[in-house]
Scaffold this motif. Sequence first.
Motif, PDB file in Angstrom:
ATOM      1  N   HIS A 259       3.059   2.681  51.710  1.00 33.56           N
ATOM      2  CA  HIS A 259       4.385   2.991  51.214  1.00 33.56           C
ATOM      3  C   HIS A 259       4.449   2.837  49.698  1.00 33.56           C
ATOM      4  CE1 HIS A 259       8.763   3.254  51.287  1.00 33.56           C
ATOM      5  NE2 HIS A 259       8.775   2.208  50.474  1.00 33.56           N
TER       6      HIS A 259
ATOM      7  N   GLY B  64       9.491   6.498  53.916  1.00 30.44           N
ATOM      8  CA  GLY B  64       8.111   6.743  54.348  1.00 30.44           C
ATOM      9  C   GLY B  64       8.061   6.991  55.851  1.00 30.44           C
ATOM     10  N   ASP B  65       8.668   6.083  56.623  1.00 34.34           N
ATOM     11  CA  ASP B  65       8.696   6.241  58.076  1.00 34.34           C
ATOM     12  C   ASP B  65       9.510   7.471  58.465  1.00 34.34           C
ATOM     13  OD1 ASP B  65       8.746   2.689  58.502  1.00 34.34           O
ATOM     14  OD2 ASP B  65       7.126   4.103  58.921  1.00 34.34           O
TER      15      ASP B  65
ATOM     16  N   LYS C 130       0.768  -0.560  56.301  1.00 31.00           N
ATOM     17  CA  LYS C 130       1.956   0.292  56.141  1.00 31.00           C
ATOM     18  C   LYS C 130       2.619   0.070  54.795  1.00 31.00           C
ATOM     19  CE  LYS C 130       5.022   1.508  59.294  1.00 31.00           C
ATOM     20  NZ  LYS C 130       5.956   1.482  60.411  1.00 31.00           N
TER      21      LYS C 130
ATOM     22  N   VAL D 225       3.096  13.534  48.777  1.00 33.10           N
ATOM     23  CA  VAL D 225       2.214  13.384  49.930  1.00 33.10           C
ATOM     24  C   VAL D 225       1.599  14.731  50.317  1.00 33.10           C
ATOM     25  CG1 VAL D 225       2.091  12.726  52.355  1.00 33.10           C
ATOM     26  CG2 VAL D 225       3.420  11.344  50.763  1.00 33.10           C
TER      27      VAL D 225
ATOM     28  N   LEU E 253      -1.174  15.585  48.054  1.00 30.82           N
ATOM     29  CA  LEU E 253      -2.355  14.786  48.372  1.00 30.82           C
ATOM     30  C   LEU E 253      -3.111  15.394  49.550  1.00 30.82           C
ATOM     31  CD1 LEU E 253      -3.494  12.150  47.249  1.00 30.82           C
ATOM     32  CD2 LEU E 253      -2.264  10.936  49.047  1.00 30.82           C
ATOM     33  N   ARG E 254      -2.357  15.777  50.584  1.00 28.51           N
ATOM     34  CA  ARG E 254      -2.982  16.307  51.789  1.00 28.51           C
ATOM     35  C   ARG E 254      -3.569  17.680  51.570  1.00 28.51           C
ATOM     36  NH1 ARG E 254       1.381  14.475  56.410  1.00 28.51           N
ATOM     37  NH2 ARG E 254       1.155  12.221  56.086  1.00 28.51           N
TER      38      ARG E 254
ATOM     39  N   TYR F  20      -3.155   3.869  61.571  1.00 33.58           N
ATOM     40  CA  TYR F  20      -2.909   2.509  61.065  1.00 33.58           C
ATOM     41  C   TYR F  20      -3.834   1.451  61.679  1.00 33.58           C
ATOM     42  CZ  TYR F  20       1.497   4.128  58.962  1.00 33.58           C
ATOM     43  OH  TYR F  20       2.439   4.797  58.221  1.00 33.58           O
TER      44      TYR F  20
ATOM     45  N   TYR G 196      -5.382   7.064  54.966  1.00 34.41           N
ATOM     46  CA  TYR G 196      -4.337   7.559  55.862  1.00 34.41           C
ATOM     47  C   TYR G 196      -4.029   9.027  55.630  1.00 34.41           C
ATOM     48  CZ  TYR G 196       0.053   7.729  58.468  1.00 34.41           C
ATOM     49  OH  TYR G 196       1.039   8.051  59.366  1.00 34.41           O
ATOM     50  N   ASP G 197      -3.670   9.375  54.395  1.00 34.71           N
ATOM     51  CA  ASP G 197      -3.172  10.721  54.136  1.00 34.71           C
ATOM     52  C   ASP G 197      -4.261  11.756  53.878  1.00 34.71           C
ATOM     53  OD1 ASP G 197      -0.130   9.550  52.654  1.00 34.71           O
ATOM     54  OD2 ASP G 197      -0.358  10.820  54.431  1.00 34.71           O
ATOM     55  N   ILE G 198      -5.474  11.302  53.539  1.00 33.60           N
ATOM     56  CA  ILE G 198      -6.544  12.279  53.312  1.00 33.60           C
ATOM     57  C   ILE G 198      -7.583  12.227  54.427  1.00 33.60           C
ATOM     58  CG2 ILE G 198      -8.410  12.983  51.779  1.00 33.60           C
ATOM     59  CD1 ILE G 198      -6.757  12.234  49.429  1.00 33.60           C
TER      60      ILE G 198
ATOM     61  N   ARG H  46      -1.684  15.755  58.455  1.00 36.52           N
ATOM     62  CA  ARG H  46      -2.867  15.012  58.058  1.00 36.52           C
ATOM     63  C   ARG H  46      -4.083  15.651  58.712  1.00 36.52           C
ATOM     64  NH1 ARG H  46      -1.484  10.333  60.854  1.00 36.52           N
ATOM     65  NH2 ARG H  46      -3.384   9.301  60.225  1.00 36.52           N
TER      66      ARG H  46
ATOM     67  N   LEU I  91      -4.048   4.495  51.172  1.00 40.78           N
ATOM     68  CA  LEU I  91      -3.377   5.787  51.045  1.00 40.78           C
ATOM     69  C   LEU I  91      -4.353   6.923  51.327  1.00 40.78           C
ATOM     70  CD1 LEU I  91      -0.866   7.446  50.106  1.00 40.78           C
ATOM     71  CD2 LEU I  91      -1.850   7.394  47.812  1.00 40.78           C
TER      72      LEU I  91
END
Lengths: 248, 218
Positions: free
Chosen positions: B196, A11-12, B192, A47, A50-51, B177, B170-172, B16, B167
């Motif tokens: 994850h 993830g990081d 976080k 991901v 999703l974005r 954070y 953050y991602d949409i 993002r 989620l």
Amino acid sequence: MSHGEVRALLGDYMDGTLALARRALVDAHLDECAACSGHLRALRAAVDALRRLDDPEPPSGLADRVLERVAAGEAEPGRLARWLSARTRRPWALVPAVGAAAAAVLAVFLAGPGSEPRLDAARLAAQAEDAQRAVAEEIRRHGGPVGSGALPADAEPPAAAADAPREAFRLLQQHRERAEEERRIWLEALAATRSADELRRLAATVRALERPGASPLAQEIERLAEAATPPAVRAATPPGGKTAPGQP
Amino acid sequence: MSDSPRRGVGHQIVERRPLARQRGNEDPDLALVSRWQAGDGAAFGVLVRRHERRVFRLLFRMLGSREEAEDAAQETFLNLHRSGHRFRGDAQFSTFVYRVAANAALNRRRTLGRSRARAQALSQVQQAGAGLPAAPPDPERAVAAAEDRARVQEALLQVAPRLRLPLVLYDIEGLAYPEIARLLEIPEGTVKSRIHRARELLREALGDRRPEEGRGVS
């Protein structure tokens, strides 16, 4: 690195927030491991998917329906708030502080605003008028009670209003909520700990936040600025700065 | 090197959502909120219109249905109206709005079951198709894209709400954070790790989906 350790870091790794050394280790592992590389690809694809989701259009009239319901009295604050409002003759939208000790008021006040941008008094005074006009204009254009036409989804805020600092906002809020006596104590504390310049700047900012017309709070702060501050306090206050509690 | 398993992983990351706000300490809503707290109802109306898009988007992604999202959005703004006096300016007003919306999402008892979610998503694809112009340049591609999105939404709904929320934020929604941590009142580390786990669950729910080699970002 084990597969489990690598996967925990993916993830990081994907977000680019992995420290360099770790990143190198993950790189090295991925170079040799098809399974973990595949896992990363799938994770990234998820991901990305999703974005890439589209921006759903809110139903037209959503805002209108909300405002209708508000106008019908569906969303008033609780009964306690209204009882308190009635007692202190404040608009019902506010909940006045009950029984706040003068010491508490002072403590909140002396704690200071933290990182506040340095304000230019002249610029602020000019912006105060602009800000009022800009916000009034926006309200006129967009804020009619029911359905006043199409609106841009995210109206750009008037630039001047965007500069109004948090501290002035909080001061104004506290001012509205406090009973007469507490306000007086609180304003005296303000006068004792700020220089005349700072008070004038604060007043200008408060004006930018208030509705057009007279701002009693701004006027009171300006009056304090005019009055002489005690020489001892003035000497103790470095030019342009303010003393924090407990500091020489 | 050309046979490295990592080939194909280095394609362009989808960024993002760019944040239009957050220039340091400024909050573009402060003046309006201040007026509203002084009793100016029109100011509240402007605030609703400013935030309705992001509120609806969050709720739609969390709940999977336009109908549910609209109900929850109205509830959100009514709750906002009820508790507006509690906003102290300690955080961005938009964070406060997100918090009220998040609560509305999590408080929904009726979370759609898997088959209902799929039926909803598909019907929305059909509705979307109905809105397409008479002869779209590539109708098959358009429908495929819409079905893809429905599939992603359905997969998202399979992630537990408690994990889905950070989620989506953050991602949409593109929140950072620290802001998510403040909003949800949990430590950043927890944010976080939930993100994850949520991403892993989403990956699983999407199945063995792999991007085709050489396909660029559309």
